[in-house]
Design an enzyme around this catalytic site. Structure first.
Site, PDB file in Angstrom:
ATOM      1  N   LEU A  20       0.843  -1.201   0.000  1.00  0.00           N
ATOM      2  CA  LEU A  20       0.000   0.000   0.000  1.00  0.00           C
ATOM      3  C   LEU A  20       0.879   1.253   0.000  1.00  0.00           C
ATOM      4  O   LEU A  20       1.717   1.426   0.885  1.00  0.00           O
ATOM      5  CB  LEU A  20      -0.904   0.017   1.240  1.00  0.00           C
ATOM      6  CG  LEU A  20      -1.782  -1.212   1.470  1.00  0.00           C
ATOM      7  CD1 LEU A  20      -2.777  -0.933   2.590  1.00  0.00           C
ATOM      8  CD2 LEU A  20      -2.504  -1.642   0.207  1.00  0.00           C
TER       9      LEU A  20
ATOM     10  N   ALA B  13      -0.595   4.444  -1.487  1.00  0.00           N
ATOM     11  CA  ALA B  13      -1.420   5.497  -2.097  1.00  0.00           C
ATOM     12  C   ALA B  13      -1.659   6.685  -1.179  1.00  0.00           C
ATOM     13  O   ALA B  13      -2.167   7.711  -1.618  1.00  0.00           O
ATOM     14  CB  ALA B  13      -2.761   4.916  -2.539  1.00  0.00           C
TER      15      ALA B  13
ATOM     16  N   ARG C  85       2.616  14.872   5.727  1.00  0.00           N
ATOM     17  CA  ARG C  85       3.576  15.385   6.710  1.00  0.00           C
ATOM     18  C   ARG C  85       4.991  15.523   6.145  1.00  0.00           C
ATOM     19  O   ARG C  85       5.860  16.128   6.757  1.00  0.00           O
ATOM     20  CB  ARG C  85       3.584  14.495   7.959  1.00  0.00           C
ATOM     21  CG  ARG C  85       2.392  14.783   8.867  1.00  0.00           C
ATOM     22  CD  ARG C  85       2.300  13.798  10.003  1.00  0.00           C
ATOM     23  NE  ARG C  85       1.776  12.510   9.569  1.00  0.00           N
ATOM     24  CZ  ARG C  85       1.720  11.424  10.333  1.00  0.00           C
ATOM     25  NH1 ARG C  85       2.175  11.467  11.572  1.00  0.00           N
ATOM     26  NH2 ARG C  85       1.213  10.307   9.863  1.00  0.00           N
TER      27      ARG C  85
ATOM     28  N   GLY D 106      -8.745   4.899   2.905  1.00  0.00           N
ATOM     29  CA  GLY D 106      -8.229   4.116   4.019  1.00  0.00           C
ATOM     30  C   GLY D 106      -7.542   2.841   3.552  1.00  0.00           C
ATOM     31  O   GLY D 106      -7.642   2.434   2.393  1.00  0.00           O
ATOM     32  N   THR D 107      -6.809   2.219   4.492  1.00  0.00           N
ATOM     33  CA  THR D 107      -6.016   1.033   4.144  1.00  0.00           C
ATOM     34  C   THR D 107      -6.911  -0.140   3.729  1.00  0.00           C
ATOM     35  O   THR D 107      -6.533  -0.933   2.854  1.00  0.00           O
ATOM     36  CB  THR D 107      -5.119   0.611   5.321  1.00  0.00           C
ATOM     37  OG1 THR D 107      -5.915   0.528   6.510  1.00  0.00           O
ATOM     38  CG2 THR D 107      -3.994   1.611   5.546  1.00  0.00           C
TER      39      THR D 107
ATOM     40  N   GLY E  63       4.002   0.706   2.214  1.00  0.00           N
ATOM     41  CA  GLY E  63       5.157   1.225   1.470  1.00  0.00           C
ATOM     42  C   GLY E  63       6.027   2.192   2.231  1.00  0.00           C
ATOM     43  O   GLY E  63       7.091   2.582   1.746  1.00  0.00           O
TER      44      GLY E  63
ATOM     45  N   GLU F 289      -7.408   1.526  16.340  1.00  0.00           N
ATOM     46  CA  GLU F 289      -6.556   2.642  15.934  1.00  0.00           C
ATOM     47  C   GLU F 289      -6.400   3.616  17.093  1.00  0.00           C
ATOM     48  O   GLU F 289      -7.348   3.825  17.868  1.00  0.00           O
ATOM     49  CB  GLU F 289      -7.164   3.348  14.722  1.00  0.00           C
ATOM     50  CG  GLU F 289      -7.078   2.524  13.459  1.00  0.00           C
ATOM     51  CD  GLU F 289      -5.660   2.037  13.208  1.00  0.00           C
ATOM     52  OE1 GLU F 289      -4.779   2.870  12.940  1.00  0.00           O
ATOM     53  OE2 GLU F 289      -5.412   0.824  13.305  1.00  0.00           O
TER      54      GLU F 289
ATOM     55  N   ASN G 275       6.903   9.032   8.413  1.00  0.00           N
ATOM     56  CA  ASN G 275       5.806   9.959   8.134  1.00  0.00           C
ATOM     57  C   ASN G 275       6.289  11.373   7.847  1.00  0.00           C
ATOM     58  O   ASN G 275       5.596  12.137   7.198  1.00  0.00           O
ATOM     59  CB  ASN G 275       4.811   9.960   9.295  1.00  0.00           C
ATOM     60  CG  ASN G 275       4.185   8.580   9.459  1.00  0.00           C
ATOM     61  OD1 ASN G 275       3.540   8.077   8.553  1.00  0.00           O
ATOM     62  ND2 ASN G 275       4.424   7.944  10.599  1.00  0.00           N
TER      63      ASN G 275
ATOM     64  N   LYS H  34      37.865  12.392 -17.748  1.00  0.00           N
ATOM     65  CA  LYS H  34      36.485  12.226 -18.227  1.00  0.00           C
ATOM     66  C   LYS H  34      36.533  11.384 -19.496  1.00  0.00           C
ATOM     67  O   LYS H  34      37.207  11.761 -20.446  1.00  0.00           O
ATOM     68  CB  LYS H  34      35.862  13.597 -18.505  1.00  0.00           C
ATOM     69  CG  LYS H  34      34.370  13.570 -18.730  1.00  0.00           C
ATOM     70  CD  LYS H  34      33.852  13.449 -20.144  1.00  0.00           C
ATOM     71  CE  LYS H  34      34.427  14.309 -21.190  1.00  0.00           C
ATOM     72  NZ  LYS H  34      33.748  14.319 -22.481  1.00  0.00           N
TER      73      LYS H  34
HETATM   74  C1  UD1 Z   1      -1.569   1.942  10.004  1.00  0.00           C
HETATM   75  C2  UD1 Z   1      -2.464   0.964  10.758  1.00  0.00           C
HETATM   76  C3  UD1 Z   1      -2.052   0.937  12.222  1.00  0.00           C
HETATM   77  C4  UD1 Z   1      -0.608   0.551  12.337  1.00  0.00           C
HETATM   78  C5  UD1 Z   1       0.267   1.471  11.497  1.00  0.00           C
HETATM   79  C6  UD1 Z   1       1.674   0.935  11.423  1.00  0.00           C
HETATM   80  C7  UD1 Z   1      -4.618   0.991   9.599  1.00  0.00           C
HETATM   81  C8  UD1 Z   1      -6.030   1.463   9.669  1.00  0.00           C
HETATM   82  N1  UD1 Z   1      -3.843   1.367  10.634  1.00  0.00           N
HETATM   83  O1  UD1 Z   1      -1.813   3.228  10.522  1.00  0.00           O
HETATM   84  O2  UD1 Z   1      -2.845   0.021  12.934  1.00  0.00           O
HETATM   85  O3  UD1 Z   1      -0.204   0.599  13.686  1.00  0.00           O
HETATM   86  O4  UD1 Z   1      -0.216   1.544  10.141  1.00  0.00           O
HETATM   87  O5  UD1 Z   1       2.508   1.814  10.719  1.00  0.00           O
HETATM   88  O6  UD1 Z   1      -4.248   0.291   8.688  1.00  0.00           O
HETATM   89  N2  UD1 Z   1      -2.575   3.872   2.303  1.00  0.00           N
HETATM   90  C9  UD1 Z   1      -3.164   3.646   1.080  1.00  0.00           C
HETATM   91  N3  UD1 Z   1      -4.442   4.082   0.867  1.00  0.00           N
HETATM   92  C10 UD1 Z   1      -5.147   4.703   1.823  1.00  0.00           C
HETATM   93  C11 UD1 Z   1      -4.545   4.938   3.086  1.00  0.00           C
HETATM   94  C12 UD1 Z   1      -3.251   4.515   3.293  1.00  0.00           C
HETATM   95  O7  UD1 Z   1      -2.549   3.069   0.174  1.00  0.00           O
HETATM   96  O8  UD1 Z   1      -6.304   5.068   1.543  1.00  0.00           O
HETATM   97  C13 UD1 Z   1      -1.196   3.415   2.527  1.00  0.00           C
HETATM   98  C14 UD1 Z   1      -0.245   4.528   2.892  1.00  0.00           C
HETATM   99  O9  UD1 Z   1       0.381   5.054   1.724  1.00  0.00           O
HETATM  100  C15 UD1 Z   1       0.761   3.841   3.794  1.00  0.00           C
HETATM  101  C16 UD1 Z   1      -0.034   2.697   4.415  1.00  0.00           C
HETATM  102  O10 UD1 Z   1      -1.189   2.526   3.626  1.00  0.00           O
HETATM  103  O11 UD1 Z   1       1.845   3.319   3.073  1.00  0.00           O
HETATM  104  C17 UD1 Z   1      -0.435   2.973   5.869  1.00  0.00           C
HETATM  105  O12 UD1 Z   1      -1.285   4.104   5.893  1.00  0.00           O
HETATM  106  P1  UD1 Z   1      -1.144   5.200   7.045  1.00  0.00           P
HETATM  107  O13 UD1 Z   1      -2.169   6.239   6.791  1.00  0.00           O
HETATM  108  O14 UD1 Z   1       0.254   5.622   7.181  1.00  0.00           O
HETATM  109  O15 UD1 Z   1      -1.605   4.323   8.295  1.00  0.00           O
HETATM  110  P2  UD1 Z   1      -1.280   4.615   9.810  1.00  0.00           P
HETATM  111  O16 UD1 Z   1      -2.160   5.693  10.307  1.00  0.00           O
HETATM  112  O17 UD1 Z   1       0.168   4.750   9.991  1.00  0.00           O
HETATM  113 CA    CA Z   2       2.069   5.147   8.614  1.00  0.00          CA
END
Ligand code: UD1
Ligand code: CA
Length: 452
Positions: A8, A10, A15, A81-82, A105, A156, A229, A352
């Site tokens: 993931l 996206a 930040r 969201g994830t 990612g 969360e 982040n 060079k």
């Molecule tokens: C997430 C977890 C959290 C965990 C933490 C660890 C969820 C809901 N929460 O939180 O439990 O402790 O990671 O680092 O999964 N992404 C997408 N599409 C989206 C949203 C996010 O591809 O719509 C990707 C982001 O690019 C990132 C990853 O998912 O690489 C995690 O997303 P992020 O928003 O950073 O999650 P956290 O709040 O850190």
């Molecule tokens: Ca994160």
């Protein structure tokens, strides 16, 4: 069948405060995402789908696929969201049985072994294996809620009660699912939570509720699961990663005098008894041969260095140095420069796209561009190949054993014959035959030396 993986990437990464997508920010010379893909591949995954957004997706077209395994992208717009990201990925993937690894990612420090552990734990009896880690509080990570020894759910941080925030076991964000079980419940995620997002973490409760087994696996070193982040976390992760790369080379027999000021990239080949002096950078896919000493204050990028070489306070990019040669201080090799064995390149010398055969000496204040220099030639101080006539780059050929007097200007295209000589201050505009001696501006033949 090899497992498949979804990475993931996206999220907007706001930040970072950057025009560049977060997962393309670099540490130790590679994008954050590169490390994730590399570790996932090394864990034994055979196919990777990266969930991207519209800005990131075009950048991944030319993205080097580690180990040559296929990488596909799926665009998630908007990012809800994830859990939503995984819904989008699954919709774009032909359905298959077997293990599906899900990774984030923005976690470049996770070693392949951590991914392998969850992959090995998932099977027909275990629908989800996920990594957890104990961490110092406070933390923004999702909390692991246990009932006795049994995992119950993940909450969360922003949805936690004050008591739940005291839990110090975290969701690392590393999951291996039985794909069939995941497909069975992924449509049932809701976004009724503090962030109004579809959380992947809610799959834990949904799977357990439908009678499936979910197991947590504790990662002993929480630092490897820290995500990036912002740029402060990026710098801290780069430091940790660099220390790890240095340590691996030291354990393999390389002396690193000061790892804190030695900057290495991940794909280097460093032989035994190489010594890296402080403030040295080695990057690209450079190779350094046995016993060579590099630094201090040097940068070697995408270059091949032989055995027993000494490189001091110099910069070498896209070039090659033969065994036993000495370079610097303050030399610069670039653009495909190649020097053979036992060459000496000294102070303030730039090469060079020049090829120097064995035993050449160019000790001081010289520019050799677009040149071939024959074996054993001596290039006097201040020699310049005038390779650019304002329109074209032209070549200079210097024959074996030639002696180029100090401050010679060799106006290319020009050939200096074998064992030929140019006097100090010559401006050579015409070819010099083998054994001939020229001097002056423009350089003219000198009377033959009386036989000794
Ligand atoms: C997430 C977890 C959290 C965990 C933490 C660890 C969820 C809901 N929460 O939180 O439990 O402790 O990671 O680092 O999964 N992404 C997408 N599409 C989206 C949203 C996010 O591809 O719509 C990707 C982001 O690019 C990132 C990853 O998912 O690489 C995690 O997303 P992020 O928003 O950073 O999650 P956290 O709040 O850190
Ligand atoms: Ca994160």
């Amino acid at each position: 069948m090899k497992a498949r993986a979804v990475v993931l990437a996206a999220g907007k990464g706001t930040r970072m405060k950057s025009a560049r997508p977060k997962v393309l920010h670099e540490l130790c010379g590679r994008a954050m995402l590169w490390y994730v893909l590399e570790a996932v591949r090394a864990a034994g995954v055979g196919e990777i789908v990266v969930v991207t957004n519209e800005e990131l997706d075009p950048h991944l077209a030319g993205f080097a696929a580690p180990g040559g395994i296929p990488i596909r992208t799926v665009i998630q717009e908007p990012q809800l969201g994830t859990g939503h990201a995984v819904q989008v990925a699954l919709a774009g993937l032909s359905s298959s049985s077997g293990a599906l690894l899900i990774a984030y990612g923005d976690m470049p420090l996770v070693p392949a072994a951590t991914y392998r552990r969850v992959l090995e734990a998932v099977d027909t009896n275990v629908s989800l294996a996920l990594t957890t880690a104990r961490m110092p509080l406070p933390s923004n990570f999702g909390r692991i809620v246990m009932r006795g020894p049994i995992l119950e759910r993940i909450i969360e941080a922003r949805d936690c009660s004050p008591e739940e925030l005291e839990i110090d076991e975290m969701n690392a964000g590393i999951y291996a699912y039985d794909e069939g079980a995941l497909r069975g419940i992924i449509g049932r995620l809701s976004n009724e939570n503090a962030q109004g997002e579809f959380y992947l973490t809610d799959t834990v409760e949904l799977l357990i509720g439908s009678g499936k087994r979910v197991i947590p696996l504790l990662e002993p070193d929480y630092r490897v699961v820290l995500g990036i982040n912002d740029r402060v976390e990026l710098a801290a992760a780069a430091k940790q990663l660099n220390a790890r790369i240095c340590e691996a080379h030291m354990r393999d027999g390389v002396t690193i005098v000061d790892p804190a000021t030695t900057y290495l990239e991940p794909e280097l080949t460093l032989s035994a008894d190489v010594v890296l002096q402080p403030n040295t950078h080695v990057g690209g896919r450079s190779k350094i041969g046995l016993r060579s000493v590099i630094g201090p204050n040097s940068r070697i990028t995408s270059s091949t260095i032989g055995a027993d070489v000494k490189i001091c306070e110099s910069i070498i990019v896209d070039s090659a140095v033969g065994d036993g040669s000495t370079i610097g201080p303050f030399a610069h090799m670039r653009g495909g420069a190649q020097v053979g064995a036992n060459v000496h390149i000294g102070n303030f010398v730039e090469l060079k796209n020049a090829k120097l055969e064995a035993d050449v000496k160019a000790g001081h204040l010289t520019y050799l561009g677009d040149s071939n220099v024959g074996r054993g030639a001596n290039i006097g101080a201040g020699t310049i190949t005038c390779n650019f006539d304002g329109e074209n780059k032209n070549r200079t050929e210097i024959g074996e054993g030639a002696f180029i007097g100090s401050n010679s200007s060799l106006v290319a295209p020009v050939q200096i014959g074998e064992r030929a000589l140019t006097g100090a201050g010559s401006v050579v505009t015409r070819d010099v035959p083998d054994g001939a001696r020229v001097a002056g501006n423009p350089a003219k033949p000198l009377p033959k030396k009386a036989p000794a």
